[in-house]
Design an enzyme around this catalytic site. Structure first.
Site, PDB file in Angstrom:
ATOM      1  N   LYS A  13       0.834  -1.213   0.000  1.00  0.00           N
ATOM      2  CA  LYS A  13       0.000   0.000   0.000  1.00  0.00           C
ATOM      3  C   LYS A  13       0.872   1.269   0.000  1.00  0.00           C
ATOM      4  CE  LYS A  13      -2.268  -0.882   3.838  1.00  0.00           C
ATOM      5  NZ  LYS A  13      -1.603  -2.131   4.289  1.00  0.00           N
ATOM      6  N   ARG A  88      -9.533   1.360   9.035  1.00  0.00           N
ATOM      7  CA  ARG A  88      -9.138  -0.025   9.308  1.00  0.00           C
ATOM      8  C   ARG A  88     -10.229  -0.771  10.068  1.00  0.00           C
ATOM      9  NH1 ARG A  88      -3.267   0.647   9.076  1.00  0.00           N
ATOM     10  NH2 ARG A  88      -2.080  -1.116   9.725  1.00  0.00           N
ATOM     11  N   ARG A 123      11.622  -5.734   4.556  1.00  0.00           N
ATOM     12  CA  ARG A 123      11.091  -4.370   4.499  1.00  0.00           C
ATOM     13  C   ARG A 123      11.931  -3.409   5.340  1.00  0.00           C
ATOM     14  NH1 ARG A 123       4.986  -2.309   5.171  1.00  0.00           N
ATOM     15  NH2 ARG A 123       5.015  -3.002   7.339  1.00  0.00           N
ATOM     16  N   ARG A 156      11.113  -1.868  10.986  1.00  0.00           N
ATOM     17  CA  ARG A 156      10.064  -1.512  11.935  1.00  0.00           C
ATOM     18  C   ARG A 156       9.992  -2.539  13.060  1.00  0.00           C
ATOM     19  NH1 ARG A 156       4.702  -0.013   8.562  1.00  0.00           N
ATOM     20  NH2 ARG A 156       3.806  -1.039  10.383  1.00  0.00           N
ATOM     21  N   ARG A 167      -0.722  -8.943  13.430  1.00  0.00           N
ATOM     22  CA  ARG A 167      -1.315  -7.890  12.593  1.00  0.00           C
ATOM     23  C   ARG A 167      -2.192  -8.496  11.491  1.00  0.00           C
ATOM     24  NH1 ARG A 167       3.803  -4.962  10.750  1.00  0.00           N
ATOM     25  NH2 ARG A 167       2.405  -3.502   9.714  1.00  0.00           N
TER      26      ARG A 167
HETATM   27  P1  AMP Z   1       0.768   0.710   9.288  1.00  0.00           P
HETATM   28  O1  AMP Z   1       2.007   1.528   9.103  1.00  0.00           O
HETATM   29  O2  AMP Z   1      -0.386   1.209   8.488  1.00  0.00           O
HETATM   30  O3  AMP Z   1       1.016  -0.770   9.101  1.00  0.00           O
HETATM   31  O4  AMP Z   1       0.333   0.900  10.820  1.00  0.00           O
HETATM   32  C1  AMP Z   1       1.197   0.500  11.884  1.00  0.00           C
HETATM   33  C2  AMP Z   1       0.389   0.360  13.161  1.00  0.00           C
HETATM   34  O5  AMP Z   1      -0.205   1.626  13.503  1.00  0.00           O
HETATM   35  C3  AMP Z   1      -0.780  -0.611  13.106  1.00  0.00           C
HETATM   36  O6  AMP Z   1      -0.398  -1.955  13.357  1.00  0.00           O
HETATM   37  C4  AMP Z   1      -1.686  -0.056  14.204  1.00  0.00           C
HETATM   38  O7  AMP Z   1      -1.204  -0.381  15.496  1.00  0.00           O
HETATM   39  C5  AMP Z   1      -1.511   1.452  14.022  1.00  0.00           C
HETATM   40  N1  AMP Z   1      -2.486   2.011  13.030  1.00  0.00           N
HETATM   41  C6  AMP Z   1      -2.214   2.625  11.855  1.00  0.00           C
HETATM   42  N2  AMP Z   1      -3.331   3.021  11.228  1.00  0.00           N
HETATM   43  C7  AMP Z   1      -4.360   2.637  12.025  1.00  0.00           C
HETATM   44  C8  AMP Z   1      -5.777   2.737  11.929  1.00  0.00           C
HETATM   45  N3  AMP Z   1      -6.366   3.308  10.877  1.00  0.00           N
HETATM   46  N4  AMP Z   1      -6.516   2.228  12.947  1.00  0.00           N
HETATM   47  C9  AMP Z   1      -5.946   1.650  14.023  1.00  0.00           C
HETATM   48  N5  AMP Z   1      -4.610   1.513  14.182  1.00  0.00           N
HETATM   49  C10 AMP Z   1      -3.816   1.997  13.188  1.00  0.00           C
END
Ligand code: AMP
Length: 213
Positions: A13, A88, A123, A156, A167
């Site tokens: 994404k 999400r 990654r 990360r 996740r």
């Molecule tokens: P990402 O970089 O999008 O994979 O997000 C990393 C982490 O941030 C996720 O595993 C969640 O803990 C938190 N996070 C990011 N976006 C959201 C969202 N829209 N709703 C809830 N948690 C989020």
């Protein structure tokens, strides 16, 4: 153009959002990047979010809804935006609708869980601007250095295999139902996230964007 990139962690994404953002000249909004910056800066939101993120769980809806509302009110979102990693949950999607925010296209990038666990190993992200890289499929020009801003590339914390599995579980339970939600609104397109090269996937997304619903 107002669009959402849906899909499990590691589907690509962020990589696709970066390309589309440049091509369409609209900003990408990644709640993950916003939260990581808040954690790094030690803000109250960052302090609240950190334990959820480290465990691979979702940050509570009210925190996310506040962040996204504030960000979408900024001037650069006037002509459109790409949402990466938000909404999400159904509650987040409903909150956006209640604020009058609707979407032209929702692209679901699909890839198997096994392929994701393998992919996450390589990654890297820029510690400064959040740009995504991958040691094999999208290596930086200079090892360990961001092509865009010169920042340091890092792994990360939540890309460890056990956290990735947590996740993925959260994705299937909480986020995947959004496909049905947007299918009903006639805005969903499914695009395979493992078509071949990054460019192949971009072309497939662009094709979906050209079709009007
Ligand atoms: P990402 O970089 O999008 O994979 O997000 C990393 C982490 O941030 C996720 O595993 C969640 O803990 C938190 N996070 C990011 N976006 C959201 C969202 N829209 N709703 C809830 N948690 C989020």
């Amino acid at each position: 153009m107002k669009m959402i990139l849906l899909g499990p962690p590691g589907a690509g994404k962020g990589t696709q959002a970066e390309i589309l953002s440049r091509d369409l000249n609209i900003p990408t909004i990644s709640t993950g990047n916003i939260l990581r910056a808040a954690v790094k800066a030690g803000t109250p939101i960052g302090l609240k979010a950190k334990s959820f993120m480290d465990a691979g769980k979702l940050v509570p809806d009210e925190v996310i809804i506040g962040i996204i509302q504030e960000r979408l009110a900024e001037a650069d979102c006037k002509n459109g935006f790409i949402l990466d990693g938000v909404p999400r949950t159904i509650a987040q999607a409903e909150a956006l609708e209640q604020h009058g925010i609707t979407f032209d296209h929702v692209i679901s990038l699909e890839i198997s869980d096994e392929a994701i666990v393998k992919r996450m190993d390589g990654r890297r992200v820029c510690a400064h601007c959040g740009a995504p890289f991958h040691v094999e499929s999208k290596p930086p020009k200079a090892a360990g250095v961001c092509d865009l801003c010169g920042g340091e590339l890092m792994e990360r914390d939540d890309d460890k295999p056990e956290t990735v599995r947590a996740r993925l579980e959260v994705y299937h339970q909480e986020t995947e139902p959004l496909k049905e939600f947007y299918l009903k609104r006639g805005t969903l397109d499914v695009v395979p996230g493992d078509l071949g090269t990054i460019e192949d996937t971009t072309r497939a997304i662009e094709k979906a964007l050209e079709a009007s619903h």
